[in-house]
Design a protein around this motif. Structure first.
Motif, PDB file in Angstrom:
ATOM      1  N   VAL A 265       0.867  -1.177   0.000  1.00 11.90           N
ATOM      2  CA  VAL A 265       0.000   0.000   0.000  1.00 11.90           C
ATOM      3  C   VAL A 265       0.901   1.222   0.000  1.00 11.90           C
ATOM      4  CG1 VAL A 265      -1.698   1.321   1.312  1.00 11.90           C
ATOM      5  CG2 VAL A 265      -1.872  -1.169   1.221  1.00 11.90           C
ATOM      6  N   LYS A 266       0.726   2.084  -0.997  1.00 14.16           N
ATOM      7  CA  LYS A 266       1.519   3.314  -1.071  1.00 14.16           C
ATOM      8  C   LYS A 266       0.668   4.472  -0.563  1.00 14.16           C
ATOM      9  CE  LYS A 266       4.547   1.863  -4.764  1.00 14.16           C
ATOM     10  NZ  LYS A 266       5.093   2.136  -6.083  1.00 14.16           N
ATOM     11  N   ALA A 267       1.266   5.231   0.362  1.00 17.65           N
ATOM     12  CA  ALA A 267       0.590   6.390   0.929  1.00 17.65           C
ATOM     13  C   ALA A 267       1.361   7.635   0.502  1.00 17.65           C
ATOM     14  CB  ALA A 267       0.559   6.276   2.449  1.00 17.65           C
ATOM     15  N   ASP A 268       0.727   8.471  -0.298  1.00 18.01           N
ATOM     16  CA  ASP A 268       1.369   9.684  -0.809  1.00 18.01           C
ATOM     17  C   ASP A 268       0.686  10.917  -0.231  1.00 18.01           C
ATOM     18  OD1 ASP A 268       2.899   7.976  -2.336  1.00 18.01           O
ATOM     19  OD2 ASP A 268       1.846   8.375  -4.197  1.00 18.01           O
ATOM     20  N   GLY A 269       1.431  11.673   0.568  1.00 17.38           N
ATOM     21  CA  GLY A 269       0.884  12.896   1.138  1.00 17.38           C
ATOM     22  C   GLY A 269       1.087  12.941   2.640  1.00 17.38           C
ATOM     23  N   ARG A 270       0.234  13.710   3.314  1.00 17.61           N
ATOM     24  CA  ARG A 270       0.340  13.881   4.768  1.00 17.61           C
ATOM     25  C   ARG A 270      -0.643  12.932   5.449  1.00 17.61           C
ATOM     26  NH1 ARG A 270       2.436  18.916   6.417  1.00 17.61           N
ATOM     27  NH2 ARG A 270       0.932  19.042   8.107  1.00 17.61           N
TER      28      ARG A 270
ATOM     29  N   SER B 190      -6.720  12.377   6.618  1.00 17.61           N
ATOM     30  CA  SER B 190      -6.451  11.201   5.785  1.00 17.61           C
ATOM     31  C   SER B 190      -6.421   9.883   6.552  1.00 17.61           C
ATOM     32  CB  SER B 190      -5.135  11.386   5.037  1.00 17.61           C
ATOM     33  OG  SER B 190      -4.073  11.567   5.942  1.00 17.61           O
ATOM     34  N   ALA B 191      -6.250   9.918   7.874  1.00 18.15           N
ATOM     35  CA  ALA B 191      -6.143   8.695   8.671  1.00 18.15           C
ATOM     36  C   ALA B 191      -7.343   7.757   8.494  1.00 18.15           C
ATOM     37  CB  ALA B 191      -5.921   9.031  10.142  1.00 18.15           C
TER      38      ALA B 191
ATOM     39  N   ASP C  65       0.835  12.661  11.983  1.00 15.40           N
ATOM     40  CA  ASP C  65       0.502  13.085  13.342  1.00 15.40           C
ATOM     41  C   ASP C  65      -0.064  11.896  14.116  1.00 15.40           C
ATOM     42  OD1 ASP C  65      -2.128  12.795  12.489  1.00 15.40           O
ATOM     43  OD2 ASP C  65      -2.603  14.931  12.563  1.00 15.40           O
ATOM     44  N   SER C  66      -0.589  12.158  15.298  1.00 18.22           N
ATOM     45  CA  SER C  66      -1.088  11.073  16.141  1.00 18.22           C
ATOM     46  C   SER C  66      -2.272  10.339  15.508  1.00 18.22           C
ATOM     47  CB  SER C  66      -1.474  11.601  17.521  1.00 18.22           C
ATOM     48  OG  SER C  66      -2.480  12.586  17.409  1.00 18.22           O
ATOM     49  N   SER C  67      -3.061  11.037  14.719  1.00 17.18           N
ATOM     50  CA  SER C  67      -4.176  10.382  14.026  1.00 17.18           C
ATOM     51  C   SER C  67      -3.656   9.365  13.017  1.00 17.18           C
ATOM     52  CB  SER C  67      -5.047  11.409  13.300  1.00 17.18           C
ATOM     53  OG  SER C  67      -5.571  12.340  14.200  1.00 17.18           O
ATOM     54  N   GLY C  68      -2.611   9.743  12.310  1.00 16.01           N
ATOM     55  CA  GLY C  68      -1.999   8.828  11.349  1.00 16.01           C
ATOM     56  C   GLY C  68      -1.401   7.622  12.036  1.00 16.01           C
TER      57      GLY C  68
ATOM     58  N   LEU D 195       7.317   7.912  15.490  1.00 11.44           N
ATOM     59  CA  LEU D 195       7.340   6.514  15.926  1.00 11.44           C
ATOM     60  C   LEU D 195       8.265   6.325  17.134  1.00 11.44           C
ATOM     61  CD1 LEU D 195       7.509   4.833  12.422  1.00 11.44           C
ATOM     62  CD2 LEU D 195       5.602   4.674  14.023  1.00 11.44           C
ATOM     63  N   GLU D 196       9.428   6.959  17.106  1.00 14.14           N
ATOM     64  CA  GLU D 196      10.395   6.819  18.202  1.00 14.14           C
ATOM     65  C   GLU D 196       9.918   7.517  19.476  1.00 14.14           C
ATOM     66  OE1 GLU D 196      14.005   8.246  16.425  1.00 14.14           O
ATOM     67  OE2 GLU D 196      14.384   6.330  15.417  1.00 14.14           O
ATOM     68  N   LEU D 197       9.352   8.715  19.344  1.00 15.48           N
ATOM     69  CA  LEU D 197       8.882   9.461  20.519  1.00 15.48           C
ATOM     70  C   LEU D 197       7.754   8.735  21.247  1.00 15.48           C
ATOM     71  CD1 LEU D 197       8.929  13.144  19.204  1.00 15.48           C
ATOM     72  CD2 LEU D 197      10.402  12.154  20.960  1.00 15.48           C
ATOM     73  N   THR D 198       6.956   7.985  20.506  1.00 14.56           N
ATOM     74  CA  THR D 198       5.832   7.261  21.094  1.00 14.56           C
ATOM     75  C   THR D 198       6.182   5.807  21.394  1.00 14.56           C
ATOM     76  OG1 THR D 198       5.009   6.723  18.884  1.00 14.56           O
ATOM     77  CG2 THR D 198       4.119   8.718  19.945  1.00 14.56           C
ATOM     78  N   SER D 199       7.412   5.412  21.105  1.00 12.00           N
ATOM     79  CA  SER D 199       7.882   4.018  21.243  1.00 12.00           C
ATOM     80  C   SER D 199       7.105   3.045  20.355  1.00 12.00           C
ATOM     81  CB  SER D 199       7.820   3.556  22.705  1.00 12.00           C
ATOM     82  OG  SER D 199       8.703   4.320  23.488  1.00 12.00           O
ATOM     83  N   MET D 200       6.405   3.554  19.380  1.00 13.69           N
ATOM     84  CA  MET D 200       5.665   2.696  18.456  1.00 13.69           C
ATOM     85  C   MET D 200       6.584   2.054  17.421  1.00 13.69           C
ATOM     86  SD  MET D 200       2.542   2.192  19.064  1.00 13.69           S
ATOM     87  CE  MET D 200       2.271   2.418  20.792  1.00 13.69           C
ATOM     88  N   ASP D 201       7.832   2.496  17.374  1.00 10.42           N
ATOM     89  CA  ASP D 201       8.787   1.851  16.474  1.00 10.42           C
ATOM     90  C   ASP D 201       9.051   0.413  16.922  1.00 10.42           C
ATOM     91  OD1 ASP D 201      10.045   2.947  18.767  1.00 10.42           O
ATOM     92  OD2 ASP D 201      11.974   3.029  17.756  1.00 10.42           O
ATOM     93  N   ARG D 202       8.690   0.079  18.163  1.00 12.52           N
ATOM     94  CA  ARG D 202       8.819  -1.301  18.652  1.00 12.52           C
ATOM     95  C   ARG D 202       7.652  -2.166  18.190  1.00 12.52           C
ATOM     96  NH1 ARG D 202      10.091   0.748  24.639  1.00 12.52           N
ATOM     97  NH2 ARG D 202      12.120   1.665  24.217  1.00 12.52           N
TER      98      ARG D 202
END
Length: 110
Positions: free
Chosen positions: A14-19, A24-25, A54-57, A88-95
């Motif tokens: 899935v390609k996501a182009d834009g913000r 858009s979330a 952002d957080s919605s995304g 992703l890193e600030l929210t630790s969601m990169d894990r």
């Protein structure tokens, strides 16, 4: 934000182009849900052309991950841009959301 997808050998890209934001979330969630309903539960979201999230995304990506796993698959992200990586890193969601350099690498070892 525009979405497109292409079915590869063992996954759908899935390609996501834009913000990826509060506007858009919900569209991303709906788009990925439709891809899963079409029979592809192993999904790579290519964020190469997504310079902002952002957080919605982030919430949408987590929702898509949950949907893919409930369908017996998985969701991974690829080509993450610096601002998105920072979120992703600030929210630790990169894990939770595993990031790969390219869509091709995401499921290459499975």
């Amino acid at each position: 934000m525009e979405f497109s997808y292409e079915v590869k050998d063992s996954y759908a890209e899935v390609k996501a182009d834009g913000r990826l934001n509060m506007v858009s979330a919900p569209k991303l969630r709906e788009f990925v849900t439709d891809v899963i309903a079409g029979g592809s539960s192993r999904i790579v979201v290519n964020l190469e052309n997504t310079a902002f999230m952002d957080s919605s995304g982030l919430g949408a990506l987590i929702g898509c991950l949950k949907a893919a796993r409930q369908a017996g698959g998985d969701l991974r992200i690829a080509a993450v841009q610096p601002q998105v990586k920072m979120v992703l890193e600030l929210t630790s969601m990169d894990r939770v959301l595993t990031s790969y350099a390219s869509a091709e690498e995401a499921f290459s070892n499975d």
